[in-house]
Design a protein around this motif. Sequence first.
Motif, PDB file in Angstrom:
ATOM      1  N   ILE A 192       0.850  -1.198   0.000  1.00  0.00           N
ATOM      2  CA  ILE A 192       0.000   0.000   0.000  1.00  0.00           C
ATOM      3  C   ILE A 192       0.883   1.244   0.000  1.00  0.00           C
ATOM      4  CG2 ILE A 192      -1.582   1.355   1.446  1.00  0.00           C
ATOM      5  CD1 ILE A 192      -2.944  -1.304   2.177  1.00  0.00           C
ATOM      6  N   LEU A 193       1.973   1.207   0.759  1.00  0.00           N
ATOM      7  CA  LEU A 193       2.945   2.307   0.755  1.00  0.00           C
ATOM      8  C   LEU A 193       3.934   2.095  -0.383  1.00  0.00           C
ATOM      9  CD1 LEU A 193       3.826   2.809   4.543  1.00  0.00           C
ATOM     10  CD2 LEU A 193       2.610   4.405   3.059  1.00  0.00           C
ATOM     11  N   GLN A 194       4.047   3.075  -1.256  1.00  0.00           N
ATOM     12  CA  GLN A 194       4.911   2.924  -2.429  1.00  0.00           C
ATOM     13  C   GLN A 194       5.789   4.168  -2.610  1.00  0.00           C
ATOM     14  OE1 GLN A 194       2.264   1.979  -5.710  1.00  0.00           O
ATOM     15  NE2 GLN A 194       1.666   0.040  -4.812  1.00  0.00           N
ATOM     16  N   THR A 195       6.966   3.949  -3.173  1.00  0.00           N
ATOM     17  CA  THR A 195       7.873   5.085  -3.412  1.00  0.00           C
ATOM     18  C   THR A 195       7.603   5.751  -4.752  1.00  0.00           C
ATOM     19  OG1 THR A 195       9.509   3.519  -4.265  1.00  0.00           O
ATOM     20  CG2 THR A 195       9.734   4.181  -1.957  1.00  0.00           C
ATOM     21  N   ILE A 196       6.895   5.030  -5.645  1.00  0.00           N
ATOM     22  CA  ILE A 196       6.496   5.601  -6.941  1.00  0.00           C
ATOM     23  C   ILE A 196       5.002   5.368  -7.101  1.00  0.00           C
ATOM     24  CG2 ILE A 196       6.691   5.355  -9.454  1.00  0.00           C
ATOM     25  CD1 ILE A 196       9.604   4.460  -8.974  1.00  0.00           C
ATOM     26  N   SER A 197       4.278   6.409  -7.462  1.00  0.00           N
ATOM     27  CA  SER A 197       2.835   6.276  -7.659  1.00  0.00           C
ATOM     28  C   SER A 197       2.560   5.918  -9.115  1.00  0.00           C
ATOM     29  CB  SER A 197       2.141   7.597  -7.302  1.00  0.00           C
ATOM     30  OG  SER A 197       0.763   7.488  -7.503  1.00  0.00           O
ATOM     31  N   GLY A 198       1.906   4.792  -9.355  1.00  0.00           N
ATOM     32  CA  GLY A 198       1.656   4.385 -10.738  1.00  0.00           C
ATOM     33  C   GLY A 198       0.566   3.346 -10.849  1.00  0.00           C
ATOM     34  N   GLY A 199       0.244   2.999 -12.105  1.00  0.00           N
ATOM     35  CA  GLY A 199      -0.765   1.985 -12.376  1.00  0.00           C
ATOM     36  C   GLY A 199      -2.122   2.554 -12.713  1.00  0.00           C
ATOM     37  N   MET A 249       4.161   8.239 -13.012  1.00  0.00           N
ATOM     38  CA  MET A 249       5.583   8.543 -12.802  1.00  0.00           C
ATOM     39  C   MET A 249       6.416   7.496 -13.529  1.00  0.00           C
ATOM     40  SD  MET A 249       5.550   9.379  -8.717  1.00  0.00           S
ATOM     41  CE  MET A 249       4.472  10.664  -8.054  1.00  0.00           C
ATOM     42  N   MET A 250       7.693   7.793 -13.735  1.00  0.00           N
ATOM     43  CA  MET A 250       8.608   6.810 -14.314  1.00  0.00           C
ATOM     44  C   MET A 250       8.886   5.719 -13.292  1.00  0.00           C
ATOM     45  SD  MET A 250      10.540   5.589 -16.687  1.00  0.00           S
ATOM     46  CE  MET A 250      10.690   6.867 -17.950  1.00  0.00           C
ATOM     47  N   ASP A 251       8.660   4.463 -13.689  1.00  0.00           N
ATOM     48  CA  ASP A 251       8.943   3.327 -12.806  1.00  0.00           C
ATOM     49  C   ASP A 251       9.974   2.442 -13.501  1.00  0.00           C
ATOM     50  OD1 ASP A 251       8.988   1.077 -11.197  1.00  0.00           O
ATOM     51  OD2 ASP A 251       6.835   1.121 -10.786  1.00  0.00           O
ATOM     52  N   GLU A 252      11.231   2.752 -13.256  1.00  0.00           N
ATOM     53  CA  GLU A 252      12.317   2.040 -13.959  1.00  0.00           C
ATOM     54  C   GLU A 252      12.418   0.581 -13.508  1.00  0.00           C
ATOM     55  OE1 GLU A 252      15.925   4.289 -13.870  1.00  0.00           O
ATOM     56  OE2 GLU A 252      15.087   5.924 -15.077  1.00  0.00           O
ATOM     57  N   ASP A 253      12.068   0.312 -12.255  1.00  0.00           N
ATOM     58  CA  ASP A 253      12.107  -1.071 -11.796  1.00  0.00           C
ATOM     59  C   ASP A 253      11.079  -1.924 -12.534  1.00  0.00           C
ATOM     60  OD1 ASP A 253      13.038  -3.113  -9.635  1.00  0.00           O
ATOM     61  OD2 ASP A 253      10.843  -3.197  -9.564  1.00  0.00           O
ATOM     62  N   PHE A 254       9.894  -1.345 -12.813  1.00  0.00           N
ATOM     63  CA  PHE A 254       8.883  -2.081 -13.562  1.00  0.00           C
ATOM     64  C   PHE A 254       9.360  -2.342 -14.983  1.00  0.00           C
ATOM     65  CE2 PHE A 254       5.036  -2.089 -16.320  1.00  0.00           C
ATOM     66  CZ  PHE A 254       4.521  -3.298 -15.888  1.00  0.00           C
ATOM     67  N   VAL A 255       9.994  -1.350 -15.596  1.00  0.00           N
ATOM     68  CA  VAL A 255      10.554  -1.541 -16.940  1.00  0.00           C
ATOM     69  C   VAL A 255      11.591  -2.660 -16.893  1.00  0.00           C
ATOM     70  CG1 VAL A 255      11.864  -0.478 -18.817  1.00  0.00           C
ATOM     71  CG2 VAL A 255      10.098   0.846 -17.638  1.00  0.00           C
ATOM     72  N   MET A 256      12.422  -2.675 -15.847  1.00  0.00           N
ATOM     73  CA  MET A 256      13.434  -3.725 -15.709  1.00  0.00           C
ATOM     74  C   MET A 256      12.770  -5.100 -15.605  1.00  0.00           C
ATOM     75  SD  MET A 256      16.268  -4.369 -12.707  1.00  0.00           S
ATOM     76  CE  MET A 256      16.865  -2.681 -12.701  1.00  0.00           C
ATOM     77  N   ALA A 257      11.656  -5.166 -14.869  1.00  0.00           N
ATOM     78  CA  ALA A 257      10.932  -6.437 -14.754  1.00  0.00           C
ATOM     79  C   ALA A 257      10.494  -6.916 -16.143  1.00  0.00           C
ATOM     80  CB  ALA A 257       9.721  -6.270 -13.836  1.00  0.00           C
ATOM     81  N   LEU A 258       9.945  -5.974 -16.950  1.00  0.00           N
ATOM     82  CA  LEU A 258       9.510  -6.342 -18.305  1.00  0.00           C
ATOM     83  C   LEU A 258      10.688  -6.793 -19.164  1.00  0.00           C
ATOM     84  CD1 LEU A 258       6.844  -3.612 -19.251  1.00  0.00           C
ATOM     85  CD2 LEU A 258       6.473  -5.885 -18.280  1.00  0.00           C
TER      86      LEU A 258
END
Length: 501
Positions: A204-211, A450-459
């Motif tokens: 629920i607590l996140q450092t990047i707001s997205g989705g 926002m930019m979520d580079e970790d999500f891009v890395m997952a992809l």
Amino acid sequence: MEENENKNQEQELDLNQLMKVRREKLSKLQEEGKDPFEITKFNPTHNSKQIKEAFEELEGKDVTIAGRMMAKRIMGKASFCHIQDAEGKIQSYVSINELGEESYKQFKEDDIGDIIGITGFVFKTKTGEISIHAKEVTLLSKSLRPLPEKFHGLKDMDLRYRQRYVDLIVNPEVKETFLKRTAIVKEIRNILDEKGYMEVETPILQTISGGASARPFITHHNTLDIDMYLRIATELHLKRLIVGGFDKVYEIGRIFRNEGMDLKHNPEFTTIELYEAYTDLNGMMDLTEELIAKSAQKVAGTTKITYQGEEIDLTPPFRRVTMIDAIKEVTGIDFHSIQTDEEAQKVAKELNIELDPIKTTRGDIIAQVFDEKVEETLRQPTFLYEYPIENSPLAKKDPKNPKMTQRFELFIGGREYANAFSELNDPIDQYERFKKQVEARNAGDEEANMMDEDFVMALEYGMPPTGGMGMGIDRLVMLLTDSASIRDVLLFPTMKPLGDH
């Protein structure tokens, strides 16, 4: 005005007087060593529903029930009262002959609203009402504040939402709504569990707001000394799990959006998001239909319901139409023949649509024309698909038309109920779309991702072709319980503190 104030003061005085009397009764009980608040346990054998359903089996036998006394008729040496428990109400016959003088005298002192336990045998009165002939009455908790006489049907919904505990006591239909809510959520879980989906929990607590396109709540973590966001969606973490090798996942949970409040919106609300590898938009349409139709069948006994006086048929299959075709049906304008931003801006002007200065592309305008001219017209369940790429940063492009995406939203009664994609699994495309979202954010769009580079890395590690869907649980419950406001289906809706102006 003065007359109303005097009346309120009189009512307040009456209430204070009543509360004073009840406290005096409690003090007397405590002095006599009969403090109800010292009782720690009571053992009911049955509830009101069980007794009524199994009357023939229980007639003449002793039972013990517990609940709130909602009515009492004192008739000399014998009395009647109604006890309300979690399953309903049941009558009890209480007499001095059975209880004895001292216990009967105490029962007469008990107040409406008190929690009591009754042991006695089951019988039917002369009028045919299933009742309990009391042998013993135990005061389990003293109600120090009287139940309001006019709370039932009270037009001041604000007060009912604030004091939901009283609303639930005096309005059985309110309780029924929340029982149905639980049944709907349970049905959705059962369907997905049977299909092999795994229920998970994400942060629920996140450092990047997205989705999602929404304005987040910001909080601060003291130890890390960083600002964090309450999640606006569960999407990006759930898709990380698809990358990780779970082929079917879902989460039912609270979402938080720092936005307006109205009949359809509360700052915190419940959604279900689900993701399935190796399926697409069409698979999500089929699943969404099934979840809604079976939930309706569960709580309403039919897929043909009435919502706020309007008949709605939730029998699958639902209608499926593209956004551009739906716009054409209502306005006569065909965006297939409008290819430039300038042409689209001209159409918006002709339709008297005031454009957001940072959302002026053809795709932005298609979405806005739909929102303002078409959405309200979709009364029967309709899957609207093929959305502009500008407002669908997480959906796959349509191979036949790269300006549009494989996304749908479900509309019923002019409201959106679900949102789904053939999920974007191309990390290069995803990175570019995030960049465009960041540009929009920098230009003043607080709802942009926002930019979520970790999500891009997952992809980049590889995500299979995937279908995903999110649906508002609160809106579905509103629909299936014929509730006008989202506050009617939230036990404790967000309220402005009393005294704030």
